[in-house]
Design a protein around this motif. Structure first.
Motif, PDB file in Angstrom:
ATOM      1  N   UNK A 237       0.858  -1.042  -0.055  1.00  0.00           N
ATOM      2  CA  UNK A 237      -0.083   0.140  -0.042  1.00  0.00           C
ATOM      3  C   UNK A 237       0.817   1.156  -0.099  1.00  0.00           C
ATOM      4  N   UNK A 238       0.214   2.302  -0.196  1.00  0.00           N
ATOM      5  CA  UNK A 238       1.125   3.656  -0.196  1.00  0.00           C
ATOM      6  C   UNK A 238       1.505   3.908   1.423  1.00  0.00           C
ATOM      7  N   UNK A 239       2.597   4.195   1.500  1.00  0.00           N
ATOM      8  CA  UNK A 239       3.286   4.583   2.664  1.00  0.00           C
ATOM      9  C   UNK A 239       2.792   6.092   3.278  1.00  0.00           C
ATOM     10  N   UNK A 240       1.738   6.224   4.183  1.00  0.00           N
ATOM     11  CA  UNK A 240       1.656   7.409   4.709  1.00  0.00           C
ATOM     12  C   UNK A 240       2.087   7.553   5.984  1.00  0.00           C
ATOM     13  N   UNK A 241       2.028   8.729   6.767  1.00  0.00           N
ATOM     14  CA  UNK A 241       2.352   8.771   8.073  1.00  0.00           C
ATOM     15  C   UNK A 241       1.852   7.648   9.184  1.00  0.00           C
TER      16      UNK A 241
END
Length: 347
Positions: A237-241
């Motif tokens: 998945x997208x790496x977000x905070x």
């Protein structure tokens, strides 16, 4: 098929060597400024030591490229970030040298390591295709250089239509043994404890990554297939905070973009860390990429998701930070700076 890998000792290069070394029908030749040490798993291959930024590099590379089927150019320099001339010399002029040598040697396939950094600012909640504008992020020298190199490739494709030119545009590249792409994210000194207590949270901090072995598989598929053009390469998945906070066992704290950029700029000017303002700007502005073309034309799909790849890189960095601490306590050289020892490596 004879393949030359330029920059073969770097992050992506080591993974590609692993993938190609036992591939049937593939003969690999490695090129790097510094050759692997004795005892390295790749020490038995044919190696050539070439600094692509030197004046004599084109003649030497032309000889090395003679009779090969493909050249994969992975050479890139991230440090020293305070020496803009040296970075330009290696990344832009050095890439041009590789391209000219490939043309003179009559190589049939040229594969270039590009990046998400080639793209103009874009969406963080939608995904762009390979046709997105390629002007880079102006504040980032890394991004500007990637855009300049792709413009060279555009001209080469136009002037030499029989040459097969392919560009791979990955996100962050993670693996256990070499984490140079992790440098802009977290200092290794903190990772010796396996955690970062506080991480900045910003809506623009949504990044993509790929495991180096999956990227290597994409390179192999490009070499095996009759394809041209660009391919976005990233895993979900997208790496977000929130994902980064979980990975580093910390807490995400909202921070405005100007504060992130200002902190990076000041600490970089004071030489407290090697990441300048441009890396923060790149992280905040680079778009998310759609990888459908790689799936459809290469049959490529990542085996490792982005979070697992990040955990693997963090584990490797923690181990190296721990070994460095043991070496300092024993009075031996630590083997690298406080940030990851690989981030300043030139290949």
């Amino acid at each position: 098929m004879r393949v030359v890998i330029v920059g073969a000792t770097g992050n992506a290069g080591t993974a590609l060597l692993r993938r190609l070394r036992n591939e049937p029908g593939v003969e690999v030749i490695g090129v790097a400024r510094r050759l692997p040490e004795d005892g390295s798993p790749h020490a038995g291959l044919e190696w050539h030591s070439v600094d692509i930024g030197r004046d004599d590099a084109q003649a030497r590379l032309t000889q090395i490229f003679a009779g090969v089927d493909a050249v994969v150019n992975l050479a890139w320099q991230i440090q020293p970030s305070h020496d803009a001339r040296q970075l330009y010399r290696t990344n832009v002029l050095g890439s041009r040298t590789v391209f000219r040598a490939a043309l003179r040697a009559g190589v049939g396939t040229l594969v270039q390591a590009s990046s998400v950094g080639v793209y103009a600012p874009g969406p963080k909640w939608a995904y762009v295709k390979e046709t997105w504008l390629r002007t880079g992020i102006p504040e980032s020298s890394y991004s500007r250089h990637k855009a300049l190199v792709e413009r060279m490739l555009d001209e080469i494709e136009s002037d030499h239509p029989t040459l097969r030119v392919v560009r791979l545009r990955p996100g962050l590249i993670f693996q256990r043994d070499a984490g140079t792409e992790t440098g802009p994210l977290v200092p290794a000194r903190l990772l010796r404890y396996g955690r970062v207590p506080v991480l900045p949270a910003h809506p623009g901090l949504r990044l993509q990554a790929v495991h180096a072995d999956d990227l290597a598989d994409a390179y192999l598929r490009v070499l095996r297939a009759d394809v041209r053009g660009a391919f976005n390469i990233a895993a979900g998945p997208v790496l977000d905070p929130a994902a980064l906070a979980r990975a580093f066992h910390g807490v995400a704290v909202p921070v405005p973009g100007f504060a992130l950029e200002g902190a990076a700029a000041l600490s970089w000017l004071l030489r407290l860390q090697p990441v300048d303002r441009g890396w923060v700007r790149l992280a905040l502005k680079a778009p998310l990429m759609c990888c459908d073309r790689a799936a459809e034309q290469l049959g490529w799909r990542p085996r490792t998701n982005a979070v697992s790849a990040l955990h693997e890189a963090v584990a490797g960095l923690t181990e190296r930070a721990g070994r460095a601490g043991q070496a300092r306590r024993a009075g031996r050289p630590a083997g690298g700076p406080g940030w990851l020892s690989g981030v300043s490596r030139k290949v």
